[in-house]
Design a protein around this motif. Structure first.
Motif, PDB file in Angstrom:
ATOM      1  N   GLY A  14       0.829  -1.065  -0.110  1.00  0.00           N
ATOM      2  CA  GLY A  14       0.208   0.296  -0.259  1.00  0.00           C
ATOM      3  C   GLY A  14       0.857   1.364   0.022  1.00  0.00           C
ATOM      4  O   GLY A  14       0.462   2.475  -0.083  1.00  0.00           O
ATOM      5  N   LEU A  15       2.533   0.753   0.456  1.00  0.00           N
ATOM      6  CA  LEU A  15       3.764   2.054   0.066  1.00  0.00           C
ATOM      7  C   LEU A  15       2.585   3.251  -1.215  1.00  0.00           C
ATOM      8  O   LEU A  15       2.406   2.370  -2.317  1.00  0.00           O
ATOM      9  N   ASP A  16       2.235   4.696  -1.798  1.00  0.00           N
ATOM     10  CA  ASP A  16       2.164   4.881  -2.617  1.00  0.00           C
ATOM     11  C   ASP A  16       3.795   5.812  -2.986  1.00  0.00           C
ATOM     12  O   ASP A  16       4.469   5.968  -2.792  1.00  0.00           O
ATOM     13  N   PRO A  17       3.725   5.202  -4.388  1.00  0.00           N
ATOM     14  CA  PRO A  17       4.948   5.900  -5.008  1.00  0.00           C
ATOM     15  C   PRO A  17       5.426   7.079  -4.815  1.00  0.00           C
ATOM     16  O   PRO A  17       6.335   7.374  -5.090  1.00  0.00           O
ATOM     17  N   ASP A  29       5.081   8.794  -3.208  1.00  0.00           N
ATOM     18  CA  ASP A  29       5.319   9.433  -1.558  1.00  0.00           C
ATOM     19  C   ASP A  29       6.930   8.982  -1.450  1.00  0.00           C
ATOM     20  O   ASP A  29       7.725   9.373  -0.572  1.00  0.00           O
ATOM     21  N   VAL A  30       6.534   7.798  -1.598  1.00  0.00           N
ATOM     22  CA  VAL A  30       8.325   7.373  -1.601  1.00  0.00           C
ATOM     23  C   VAL A  30       9.726   8.505  -2.032  1.00  0.00           C
ATOM     24  O   VAL A  30       9.984   8.163  -2.032  1.00  0.00           O
ATOM     25  N   ILE A  31       8.558   8.139  -3.142  1.00  0.00           N
ATOM     26  CA  ILE A  31       9.769   9.315  -4.562  1.00  0.00           C
ATOM     27  C   ILE A  31      10.450  10.292  -3.560  1.00  0.00           C
ATOM     28  O   ILE A  31      11.277  10.512  -3.143  1.00  0.00           O
ATOM     29  N   GLN A  32       9.201  10.769  -3.088  1.00  0.00           N
ATOM     30  CA  GLN A  32       9.083  12.295  -2.640  1.00  0.00           C
ATOM     31  C   GLN A  32      10.165  12.273  -0.608  1.00  0.00           C
ATOM     32  O   GLN A  32      11.267  13.146  -1.020  1.00  0.00           O
ATOM     33  N   LEU A  33      10.280  11.308  -0.271  1.00  0.00           N
ATOM     34  CA  LEU A  33      10.622  11.105   1.193  1.00  0.00           C
ATOM     35  C   LEU A  33      12.176  10.556   0.965  1.00  0.00           C
ATOM     36  O   LEU A  33      12.777  10.814   1.267  1.00  0.00           O
TER      37      LEU A  33
END
Length: 72
Positions: free
Chosen positions: A32-35, A37-41
């Motif tokens: 359920g990770l939002d891509p 969000d991960v890219i921003q992180l």
């Protein structure tokens, strides 16, 4: 948004989503990770200074980020 699927940004997001889905299926990251969000992180890597202190900070932040992605 019309034409959005033709942008390099959307292609990158689609590939990231595929990678995250595969990692979730393998149990390597939580589902359920939002891509986006991960890219921003992970964007912090471009913001640390390129010196020993910055590299040490990047190592710590990367450990923290990876920990956040792990299955719970």
């Amino acid at each position: 948004m019309p034409g959005e699927h033709n942008t390099p940004r959307s292609a990158w997001a689609e590939r990231s989503a595929s990678l995250l889905d595969a990692c979730a299926a393998a149990g390597a990251v939580r589902p359920g990770l939002d891509p986006a969000d991960v890219i921003q992180l992970m964007g912090f890597l471009w913001r640390v200074s390129d010196d020993p202190r910055g590299r040490a900070q990047a190592d710590r932040l990367l450990d923290l980020a990876i920990d956040a992605l792990r299955p719970r």
